[in-house]
Design a protein around this motif. Structure first.
Motif, PDB file in Angstrom:
ATOM      1  N   VAL A  30      26.410 106.268   4.871  1.00  0.00           N
ATOM      2  CA  VAL A  30      27.116 106.904   6.206  1.00  0.00           C
ATOM      3  C   VAL A  30      26.478 105.227   7.390  1.00  0.00           C
ATOM      4  O   VAL A  30      26.615 105.416   8.384  1.00  0.00           O
ATOM      5  CB  VAL A  30      25.763 107.770   6.115  1.00  0.00           C
ATOM      6  CG1 VAL A  30      25.535 107.869   8.152  1.00  0.00           C
ATOM      7  CG2 VAL A  30      26.756 109.130   5.883  1.00  0.00           C
ATOM      8  N   ALA A  31      25.524 104.077   5.331  1.00  0.00           N
ATOM      9  CA  ALA A  31      25.073 103.237   7.427  1.00  0.00           C
ATOM     10  C   ALA A  31      26.672 102.714   7.548  1.00  0.00           C
ATOM     11  O   ALA A  31      26.337 101.834   8.378  1.00  0.00           O
ATOM     12  CB  ALA A  31      24.396 102.452   6.025  1.00  0.00           C
ATOM     13  N   ALA A  32      26.744 101.746   6.637  1.00  0.00           N
ATOM     14  CA  ALA A  32      27.877 101.531   7.432  1.00  0.00           C
ATOM     15  C   ALA A  32      29.449 102.317   7.999  1.00  0.00           C
ATOM     16  O   ALA A  32      29.481 101.391   8.555  1.00  0.00           O
ATOM     17  CB  ALA A  32      29.065 100.762   5.867  1.00  0.00           C
ATOM     18  N   VAL A  33      29.476 103.052   7.883  1.00  0.00           N
ATOM     19  CA  VAL A  33      30.269 103.621   8.656  1.00  0.00           C
ATOM     20  C   VAL A  33      29.858 103.690  10.028  1.00  0.00           C
ATOM     21  O   VAL A  33      30.405 103.929  11.095  1.00  0.00           O
ATOM     22  CB  VAL A  33      30.727 105.010   8.351  1.00  0.00           C
ATOM     23  CG1 VAL A  33      31.475 105.737   9.657  1.00  0.00           C
ATOM     24  CG2 VAL A  33      31.338 105.313   6.889  1.00  0.00           C
ATOM     25  N   LEU A  34      28.438 104.301  10.096  1.00  0.00           N
ATOM     26  CA  LEU A  34      27.626 104.540  11.689  1.00  0.00           C
ATOM     27  C   LEU A  34      27.992 103.007  12.163  1.00  0.00           C
ATOM     28  O   LEU A  34      27.864 102.339  13.528  1.00  0.00           O
ATOM     29  CB  LEU A  34      26.377 105.220  11.519  1.00  0.00           C
ATOM     30  CG  LEU A  34      25.711 105.237  12.432  1.00  0.00           C
ATOM     31  CD1 LEU A  34      26.359 106.130  13.426  1.00  0.00           C
ATOM     32  CD2 LEU A  34      24.460 106.573  12.023  1.00  0.00           C
ATOM     33  N   ASN A  62      30.335 102.415  15.396  1.00  0.00           N
ATOM     34  CA  ASN A  62      29.141 102.163  17.144  1.00  0.00           C
ATOM     35  C   ASN A  62      29.327 100.715  16.981  1.00  0.00           C
ATOM     36  O   ASN A  62      29.641 100.471  18.413  1.00  0.00           O
ATOM     37  CB  ASN A  62      27.186 101.547  16.139  1.00  0.00           C
ATOM     38  CG  ASN A  62      26.666 103.067  17.119  1.00  0.00           C
ATOM     39  OD1 ASN A  62      27.570 103.755  17.573  1.00  0.00           O
ATOM     40  ND2 ASN A  62      25.537 103.124  16.169  1.00  0.00           N
ATOM     41  N   VAL A  63      29.686  99.272  15.985  1.00  0.00           N
ATOM     42  CA  VAL A  63      29.984  98.143  17.128  1.00  0.00           C
ATOM     43  C   VAL A  63      31.211  97.887  17.643  1.00  0.00           C
ATOM     44  O   VAL A  63      31.985  97.274  18.707  1.00  0.00           O
ATOM     45  CB  VAL A  63      29.818  97.369  16.233  1.00  0.00           C
ATOM     46  CG1 VAL A  63      30.068  95.487  16.419  1.00  0.00           C
ATOM     47  CG2 VAL A  63      28.239  96.939  15.485  1.00  0.00           C
ATOM     48  N   LEU A 104      32.242  97.447  21.263  1.00  0.00           N
ATOM     49  CA  LEU A 104      33.180  96.547  22.105  1.00  0.00           C
ATOM     50  C   LEU A 104      34.634  96.991  22.304  1.00  0.00           C
ATOM     51  O   LEU A 104      35.084  96.949  23.189  1.00  0.00           O
ATOM     52  CB  LEU A 104      33.867  95.492  20.808  1.00  0.00           C
ATOM     53  CG  LEU A 104      32.509  94.590  19.789  1.00  0.00           C
ATOM     54  CD1 LEU A 104      33.607  93.816  18.260  1.00  0.00           C
ATOM     55  CD2 LEU A 104      32.252  93.379  20.669  1.00  0.00           C
ATOM     56  N   LEU A 105      34.306  97.841  22.130  1.00  0.00           N
ATOM     57  CA  LEU A 105      35.991  98.563  23.004  1.00  0.00           C
ATOM     58  C   LEU A 105      35.708  98.768  24.354  1.00  0.00           C
ATOM     59  O   LEU A 105      36.786  99.415  25.033  1.00  0.00           O
ATOM     60  CB  LEU A 105      36.725  99.905  22.387  1.00  0.00           C
ATOM     61  CG  LEU A 105      37.191  99.004  20.692  1.00  0.00           C
ATOM     62  CD1 LEU A 105      37.696 100.239  20.474  1.00  0.00           C
ATOM     63  CD2 LEU A 105      38.340  97.678  21.045  1.00  0.00           C
ATOM     64  N   ARG A 106      34.382  99.275  24.140  1.00  0.00           N
ATOM     65  CA  ARG A 106      33.758 100.457  25.331  1.00  0.00           C
ATOM     66  C   ARG A 106      34.252  99.923  26.569  1.00  0.00           C
ATOM     67  O   ARG A 106      34.073 101.367  27.943  1.00  0.00           O
ATOM     68  CB  ARG A 106      32.484 100.156  25.826  1.00  0.00           C
ATOM     69  CG  ARG A 106      31.461  99.602  25.772  1.00  0.00           C
ATOM     70  CD  ARG A 106      30.643  99.421  26.076  1.00  0.00           C
ATOM     71  NE  ARG A 106      29.471  98.235  26.893  1.00  0.00           N
ATOM     72  CZ  ARG A 106      29.069  96.856  26.571  1.00  0.00           C
ATOM     73  NH1 ARG A 106      29.822  96.740  25.339  1.00  0.00           N
ATOM     74  NH2 ARG A 106      28.357  95.827  27.285  1.00  0.00           N
ATOM     75  N   ARG A 127      25.710  96.995  25.391  1.00  0.00           N
ATOM     76  CA  ARG A 127      26.750  96.420  23.520  1.00  0.00           C
ATOM     77  C   ARG A 127      26.430  96.276  22.429  1.00  0.00           C
ATOM     78  O   ARG A 127      25.407  97.024  21.507  1.00  0.00           O
ATOM     79  CB  ARG A 127      25.225  95.035  24.674  1.00  0.00           C
ATOM     80  CG  ARG A 127      25.971  94.645  26.259  1.00  0.00           C
ATOM     81  CD  ARG A 127      25.748  93.085  25.803  1.00  0.00           C
ATOM     82  NE  ARG A 127      24.288  92.842  25.955  1.00  0.00           N
ATOM     83  CZ  ARG A 127      23.092  92.535  26.854  1.00  0.00           C
ATOM     84  NH1 ARG A 127      23.254  93.644  27.929  1.00  0.00           N
ATOM     85  NH2 ARG A 127      22.097  92.385  26.700  1.00  0.00           N
ATOM     86  N   PRO A 128      27.368  95.131  21.885  1.00  0.00           N
ATOM     87  CA  PRO A 128      27.890  95.686  20.196  1.00  0.00           C
ATOM     88  C   PRO A 128      26.758  95.489  19.655  1.00  0.00           C
ATOM     89  O   PRO A 128      25.842  96.285  17.889  1.00  0.00           O
ATOM     90  CB  PRO A 128      28.375  94.276  19.462  1.00  0.00           C
ATOM     91  CG  PRO A 128      29.184  94.024  21.334  1.00  0.00           C
ATOM     92  CD  PRO A 128      27.874  94.638  22.243  1.00  0.00           C
TER      93      PRO A 128
END
Lengths: 231, 214
Positions: free
Chosen positions: B51-55, B59-60, B64-66, B129-130
């Protein structure tokens, strides 16, 4: 470009999907060999488990190489034909006509003598169920059984892969006294059968239990000629 | 970007989810997986790391795409990113820790529907921000993971008498061997996970005055 226009939205979605697909496809290809090896090791562990030999992922290959003394493929007529028993895809074989079906057999040397392991494949509730049943050299008495499934309900149908369900198979007989194939009844409350031909079903896992019973019936029937010849 | 990487505000992103805004005990998100995978310590740890890896990465990526994501399909974009990352994690588990991947089975796939992840993407990554999003992801995953590991610790210890598969309770203690002890079978079942989570919430609320309602 206007971020709310239809063109932008469509383009964005299309490009995103292509990039994601490319990434996933390449990762899947890169990791395939390692995953296939894990599946093969698990299969060896399951075959060994059906003759009551415990193994870990690390030891399975060595024990398998030592204990398995024969692997071959037979037809429903019980004749040995060319083919690799270990890589035979049961799902494909079961879809064929009975006459063309290839049936793998594994011969295992155990402390209690030579055992024959028959791989089985059938349908549960949500997906396939499969397993390995080992027979003693009278080709009648079950020496051990190991079952597994793809996605049966945890706590209900999924219990078929637990020792509690598998252990009672030991010592059961698949032929009756007159030599007729009766297979094993996976019995719910009220179902009567001689003790040596039945095991208890799983409460709440009726469809999985019935599917497993059907699998035993169908697959023992397919192997019947082979078993009779070996007796 | 004059702000230092680990400014007080940024560190708060990491530490808040551990206590004051813990995703499980305060926001009550991600309960399903917390009940399902915590019968033993090892799957709890692997689930927490997954979950840590996915989250963190989703999120990043979303952050970045936001500024490019079309508003009308933003939920779909978020789901595609999460789903792709989850499939990656699943493939890696299958290749390198096969036995754990079998134990987690459907629950890895269910990371996709873990409310914590979509919740953080919508609430945080889309507007920050990322780097901040990364910290927020790690913080929330840690808050989630800590609870998972605590629950897994008690359930495996009291339910199976072992930790990470190693026997902790000596064999001679067991009634079967003439001792006085018996494992608590209920600990292995999901209802007990809920009760353990409940006890954690109780302890946390009694110690943290900010969480006490008037």
């Amino acid at each position: 470009m206007d971020r709310n226009s239809n063109t932008y939205t469509f383009l964005y979605a299309a490009i995103m999907v292509i990039i994601v697909a490319a990434v996933l496809a390449s990762v899947s290809m890169a990791l395939k060999p390692a995953q296939k090896k894990n599946v093969a090791i698990e299969k060896k562990q399951n075959i060994l488990a059906s003759v009551n030999i415990e193994s870990t992922a690390a030891t399975a290959e060595a024990i398998y190489a030592e204990k398995i003394i024969g692997e071959y493929v037979v037809t429903v007529k019980g004749e040995q034909v060319e083919g690799d028993a270990f890589t035979t895809d049961l799902k494909k074989e079961r879809a064929k006509d009975a006459a063309d079906m290839l049936l793998p057999v594994f011969e295992v040397k155990t402390d209690d003598g030579l055992k024959y392991v028959l791989p089985l494949y059938g349908a549960g509730l949500w997906g396939p169920v499969w397993g390995y049943v080992s027979l003693s050299d009278d080709m009648n008495t079950i020496y051990g059984a190991n079952f597994d499934h793809e996605g049966e309900t945890p706590g209900l149908g999924a219990e078929i892969s637990t020792t509690a369900f598998e252990a009672p198979f030991k010592g059961k007989k698949i032929f009756d006294e007159s030599g007729k194939l009766v297979s094993i009844l996976v019995a719910k409350v009220g179902q009567v059968a001689p003790e040596e031909h039945k095991v208890d079903a799983i409460s709440g896992g009726t469809i999985t239990s019935k599917g497993l019973e059907q699998m035993l019936q169908d697959d023992f029937t397919a192997y019947e000629e082979f078993l009779n010849k070996k007796k | 970007m004059s702000e230092p990487l680990f400014s007080k505000k940024n560190l708060k992103l990491l530490s808040d989810p551990l206590n004051d805004s813990n995703p499980i005990t305060v926001q009550v998100l991600g309960i399903c997986s917390a009940l399902a995978v915590t019968a033993q310590l090892k799957p709890s740890i692997v689930m927490a790391l997954s979950v840590a890896a996915v989250l963190a990465f989703s999120n990043v990526i979303i952050s970045l795409l936001r500024n490019t994501i079309p508003n009308r399909i933003r939920i779909i974009v978020q789901l595609v990113v999460i789903a792709a990352l989850v499939i990656l994690v699943d493939q890696v588990l299958k290749a390198y820790v096969y036995d754990v991947s079998k134990q987690l089975s459907v629950f890895v796939g269910l990371i996709i529907t873990n409310c914590i992840i979509m919740g953080r993407l919508e609430a945080f990554a889309l507007g920050n921000r990322p780097w901040q999003s990364f910290l927020d992801g790690i913080g929330n995953a840690a808050g989630y993971g800590v609870i998972l590991i605590v629950v897994g610790f008690f359930r495996e210890l009291l339910g199976s008498g072992s930790l990470l598969g190693f026997k902790i309770i000596p064999d001679s203690w067991y009634i079967a061997n003439g001792g006085f002890y018996e494992n608590n079978g209920l600990m292995v079942l999901s209802p007990m996970a809920l009760i353990v989570v409940g006890i954690i919430i109780w302890v946390q609320r009694s110690r943290n005055s900010k969480l006490i309602e008037n």
